[in-house]
Design a protein around this motif. Sequence first.
Motif, short mmCIF file in Angstrom:
data_model
loop_
_atom_site.label_atom_id
_atom_site.label_comp_id
_atom_site.label_asym_id
_atom_site.label_seq_id
_atom_site.Cartn_x
_atom_site.Cartn_y
_atom_site.Cartn_z
N GLU A 28 0.86 -1.18 0.09
CA GLU A 28 0.16 0.06 0.01
C GLU A 28 0.81 1.24 0.19
N ASN A 29 1.94 1.49 0.83
CA ASN A 29 2.98 2.53 1.09
C ASN A 29 3.98 2.45 0.15
N VAL A 30 3.87 1.57 -0.93
CA VAL A 30 5.10 1.48 -1.75
C VAL A 30 4.97 2.24 -3.04
N SER A 31 5.86 2.90 -3.47
CA SER A 31 5.62 3.86 -4.78
C SER A 31 5.93 2.86 -5.86
N VAL A 32 4.83 3.28 -7.07
CA VAL A 32 5.07 2.59 -8.04
C VAL A 32 6.31 3.22 -9.17
N ASP A 33 7.10 2.27 -9.71
CA ASP A 33 8.27 2.79 -10.46
C ASP A 33 7.88 2.07 -11.72
N ALA A 34 8.76 2.27 -12.87
CA ALA A 34 8.34 1.63 -14.31
C ALA A 34 9.75 1.80 -14.89
N CYS A 35 9.97 0.90 -15.98
CA CYS A 35 10.94 1.15 -16.84
C CYS A 35 10.80 1.84 -17.88
N GLU A 36 11.67 3.03 -17.85
CA GLU A 36 11.42 4.25 -18.72
C GLU A 36 12.24 4.62 -19.87
N SER A 37 13.18 3.50 -20.07
CA SER A 37 14.15 3.63 -21.09
C SER A 37 13.12 3.68 -22.50
N ASN A 43 5.65 0.31 -27.31
CA ASN A 43 4.40 -0.05 -26.90
C ASN A 43 4.45 -1.06 -25.78
N GLU A 44 5.35 -1.30 -25.30
CA GLU A 44 5.74 -2.25 -23.91
C GLU A 44 5.96 -1.42 -22.66
N TYR A 45 4.99 -1.72 -21.73
CA TYR A 45 5.15 -1.26 -20.51
C TYR A 45 5.31 -2.01 -19.20
N ILE A 46 6.18 -1.64 -18.48
CA ILE A 46 6.46 -2.42 -17.13
C ILE A 46 6.38 -1.61 -15.98
N PHE A 47 5.62 -1.73 -15.10
CA PHE A 47 5.21 -1.14 -13.92
C PHE A 47 5.71 -2.04 -12.77
N TYR A 48 6.18 -1.51 -11.61
CA TYR A 48 6.53 -2.40 -10.43
C TYR A 48 6.48 -1.85 -9.25
N LYS A 49 6.41 -2.61 -7.97
CA LYS A 49 6.53 -2.04 -6.89
C LYS A 49 7.29 -3.10 -5.83
N ASN A 50 8.41 -2.48 -5.27
CA ASN A 50 9.46 -3.27 -4.45
C ASN A 50 9.16 -2.98 -2.98
N ASN A 51 9.20 -4.02 -2.33
CA ASN A 51 8.86 -3.83 -0.75
C ASN A 51 10.02 -4.75 0.01
N PRO A 94 16.94 -4.96 -5.80
CA PRO A 94 17.57 -3.31 -6.32
C PRO A 94 16.63 -2.70 -7.41
N SER A 95 16.48 -1.44 -7.48
CA SER A 95 15.83 -0.62 -8.14
C SER A 95 15.77 -0.94 -9.66
N ASP A 96 16.97 -1.58 -10.36
CA ASP A 96 16.91 -1.76 -11.63
C ASP A 96 16.59 -3.31 -11.96
N TYR A 97 15.87 -3.95 -11.08
CA TYR A 97 15.67 -5.33 -11.25
C TYR A 97 14.94 -5.73 -12.53
#
Length: 298
Positions: A28-37, A43-51, A94-97
């Motif tokens: 719940e309190n974890v921010s959403v990150d994405a692969c932004e390259s 047309n491909e998107y990856i969103f993730y949350k690491n806790n 790691p953030s770049d997993y």
Amino acid sequence: MKKLLYLLPIFLFSCDDGDVIVQEFDFENVSVDACESDFLNSNEYIFYKNNGQETIFIQFSTTDGILLENNTYGNYSVGTNNSIEYRKLSDDIPSDYYCNNIPIQGIDVLDVFTATAGDISIVTITNSETDNDGIPNELETGDYDNDGIPDIIDLDDDGDNVPTVDEGVVITNGMIDQALSRDTDSDGILDYLDTDDDGDGILTSQEDVDGDLNPRNDITNGIPNYLNPAVSDTFTTTIDTAIPNSYSRSSNLDITISNLILTDGNNEVLLGTFDFGTYISPVLTIETTGEVNTVITN
């Protein structure tokens, strides 16, 4: 197959008949990150949350402009091109997993739950948007040159191939200073809204001898032709192409997963509706195409 009931801080989900195992599933309190390259050209998107040692990610494919327009997008259902997965690892993630093409060494996957069902939906809302033309957004309403690009994201408001930022607009106390801003022909129309800046009867965009879409570098006697009423030749080559338009945009993407079912092959997790969270995009440069204004402003 055993049914697992995962408890989230806000949501409580029931399950079908069968054994129930209660575990924590807290993002719940974890921010959403994405692969932004190359975000805008894929047309491909990856969103993730690491806790810590837990992670959940969604991956989907779409040609929808989820970063470009305020709208509701989806549903993108789990299938060949769309997936959702939960993992528990042996160490902090790691953030770049997910975004590193080289596999991360020294971290083992302890548990994997893969979605067998689920629908991803996204609500996109503008966070910030500007054409960087020096005029405050709140002063730019409408589409002055009728080229289909609203003034707030049009770097050439009058469509004369001279960027607004180069047309001598002066801002005083958050407002356009009519007295200090440039009006070359003194016709009461500031240059940034005047398609014939020098009032010689020739459109500014056409006073472009070399045809490079830049009237500013066509100069006679030290003065750009489009600002020199003494130079009013009609050139034989018609300029009918607009300079490229670009603007900056950041968006909030509210991501929701509905009808979500995860399994590790032996156990099944029923989550129903899962509020994945809000992703805040970086400031992106968006390219658009406008039109040259063919009407002399009166």
